[in-house]
Scaffold this active site. Structure first.
Site, PDB file in Angstrom:
ATOM      1  N   ASP A  13       0.820  -1.224   0.000  1.00  0.00           N
ATOM      2  CA  ASP A  13       0.000   0.000   0.000  1.00  0.00           C
ATOM      3  C   ASP A  13       0.850   1.269   0.000  1.00  0.00           C
ATOM      4  OD1 ASP A  13      -2.409  -1.600   0.290  1.00  0.00           O
ATOM      5  OD2 ASP A  13      -1.852  -1.822   2.406  1.00  0.00           O
ATOM      6  N   LYS A  16       2.663   2.031  -5.160  1.00  0.00           N
ATOM      7  CA  LYS A  16       3.446   1.527  -6.292  1.00  0.00           C
ATOM      8  C   LYS A  16       2.759   1.796  -7.623  1.00  0.00           C
ATOM      9  CE  LYS A  16       3.430  -2.548  -4.399  1.00  0.00           C
ATOM     10  NZ  LYS A  16       2.885  -2.164  -3.087  1.00  0.00           N
ATOM     11  N   GLY A  40      -4.092  -4.237  -4.826  1.00  0.00           N
ATOM     12  CA  GLY A  40      -4.810  -3.260  -5.625  1.00  0.00           C
ATOM     13  C   GLY A  40      -3.964  -2.030  -5.838  1.00  0.00           C
ATOM     14  N   HIS A  41      -3.734  -1.656  -7.083  1.00  0.00           N
ATOM     15  CA  HIS A  41      -2.958  -0.465  -7.391  1.00  0.00           C
ATOM     16  C   HIS A  41      -3.905   0.639  -7.840  1.00  0.00           C
ATOM     17  CE1 HIS A  41       1.063  -2.854  -7.969  1.00  0.00           C
ATOM     18  NE2 HIS A  41       0.602  -2.845  -6.740  1.00  0.00           N
ATOM     19  N   GLN A 226       2.202  -5.973  -3.123  1.00  0.00           N
ATOM     20  CA  GLN A 226       2.425  -6.052  -1.673  1.00  0.00           C
ATOM     21  C   GLN A 226       3.745  -5.354  -1.273  1.00  0.00           C
ATOM     22  OE1 GLN A 226       1.569  -9.464  -3.077  1.00  0.00           O
ATOM     23  NE2 GLN A 226      -0.564  -9.027  -2.755  1.00  0.00           N
TER      24      GLN A 226
END
Length: 427
Positions: A13, A16, A40-41, A226
């Site tokens: 988180d 990235k 999730g990006h 991650q």
């Protein structure tokens, strides 16, 4: 230009996706090399928010080739939902620019069911905090050598046989250990057939695609998911993810030589957050923690769960530097710290009567450390429109310089807001 690896240096988180999106302008191909849709990006372009779970963040840049590597575990239903969602926005998601390695392992309904059943059986502090997306069980099948690979979707008879063999063992667990309903392998197979038909055009030799991009003079960007402290080997085990999140896995997880990995960027949030269970030494349980959570919008992009917030932990970052060998840091969410009168940085831990500079290596050792803090003055100014290091408030500059000193790694990028344009170079 050098090939680039982007990895998370904390518990994930860190932002990235935004950095990958920005760097994607300069490269020929973007490769996701590990994890699944448990990550999730989040991207914000011209004020519009887009969350991607499987498709590489570079997909929003026309003409860029986006690859899903063999180290990923792919839920085909989630993949197709993302494809359809992007297509509705006018994004080109054709197989000519979006490819899945034939060696990528596939998450099916029985993986998700097993994940949920296991986590449900755990209680209290024993819960891992899994997303329930079937990531762990899919990686288990991979290691057990009974996994379904993407190439199997093009071979119906092989697919049917492998599903039957995989479910046979899992039904024993469902019935006798978890008291859950058994699954019908033929029903799983029939449900998968129309999905497989849509996935097949995207299957490719990703390793060769990477080699072609490099041989053609292009640059490849390797996108991790991650963070280092969630690495299956080096993270806060057992409160970790099921894949290798460190930069070295970019080669193995995508099918290329480690010699291709040249520019390695550690994404560092200006403070620290964590989702799920497990130790978090610098966690804040006071008004400052609430301030960081609210101002930073700290909710998981995949699950929506509230993120735990704490001060910047240099022990964790120092470990990331040791394990990943970054050539530079990219600091995100610096703007969230604006308005705090003083800032603290965890510079070491007290552990078993000694001061240590790196996390204890024993299981759950980080649950028994006491953080050693260094205090710095904060700043009040709004920095969301700052476009250079020199234009930052003096105390913000000092905070970044101290981060460089304590990590031994120069800062290359600084982000002061969620939008693509709110990032500038340090040098």
């Amino acid at each position: 230009m050098s090939n680039i690896v982007v990895f998370g240096s904390q518990w994930g988180d860190e932002g990235k996706g935004k950095i990958v999106d920005m760097l994607a302008q300069e490269v020929a191909a973007i490769v996701r090399f590990q994890g699944g849709n448990n990550a999730g990006h989040t991207l914000v372009v011209a004020g519009e928010k887009c969350v991607l779970h499987l498709i590489p963040s570079g997909i929003l840049h026309p003409g860029k080739v986006c690859l899903i590597g063999n180290g990923v575990v792919l839920d085909p239903e989630v993949f197709l939902r993302e494809v359809d969602s992007l297509a509705k926005k006018g994004v080109d998601v054709s197989p000519e620019r979006l490819m899945i390695s034939k060696k990528t392992h596939i998450i099916l309904s029985y993986h998700r069911a097993l994940d949920v059943a296991r986590e449900g059986k755990l209680s209290g502090g024993a819960k891992i905090g899994t997303t329930g997306r079937g990531i762990g069980p899919c990686y288990e099948d991979k290691m057990h050598r009974c996994g379904i690979r993407a190439a199997d979707l093009a071979d119906p008879e092989l697919l049917r046989d492998k599903i039957a063999r995989a479910i046979e063992e899992k039904n024993v667990l469902f019935k006798n250990l978890y008291g859950a309903e058994e699954m019908d392998p033929e029903a799983v197979y029939q449900e998968l057939l129309p999905i497989a038909e849509r996935i097949r055009p995207y299957l490719a030799d990703v390793s060769t695609a990477i080699q072609k991009a490099v041989d053609g003079g292009g640059t490849v960007l390797f996108e991790g998911a991650q963070g280092t402290q969630l690495d299956i080997d080096h993270g806060t085990y057992p409160f970790v993810t099921s894949s290798t999140t460190v930069s070295g896995n970019a080669a193995s997880g995508s099918g290329c030589s480690p010699r291709m990995l040249e520019r390695i960027i550690a994404i560092v949030k200006a403070y620290t957050t964590r989702v799920g269970g497990g130790p978090f030494p610098s966690e804040l349980f006071d008004a400052t923690g609430d301030y960081l959570q609210e101002k930073g919008g700290e909710f998981g992009a995949t699950t929506g769960r509230k993120r735990r917030c704490g001060w910047l932990d240099m022990v964790v970052l120092r470990e990331s530097v040791r394990l990943n060998g970054p050539t530079e840091l990219a600091v995100t969410k610096l703007d969230v710290l604006s308005g705090l009168k003083e800032l603290k940085i965890c510079v070491a831990y007290e552990y078993k009567g000694q001061q240590v500079d790196y996390p204890p290596q024993e299981q759950n050792g980080m649950a028994f450390v006491t953080p050693v803090y260094e205090t710095m003055p904060g700043w009040d100014e709004d920095i969301t429109n700052v476009t250079s290091f020199a234009a930052l408030p003096e105390n913000a500059r000092k905070y970044l310089v101290r981060m460089e000193e304590l990590s031994g790694v120069p800062i290359g990028l600084v982000s002061v807001g969620p939008d693509r344009k709110q990032t500038f170079t340090r040098r």
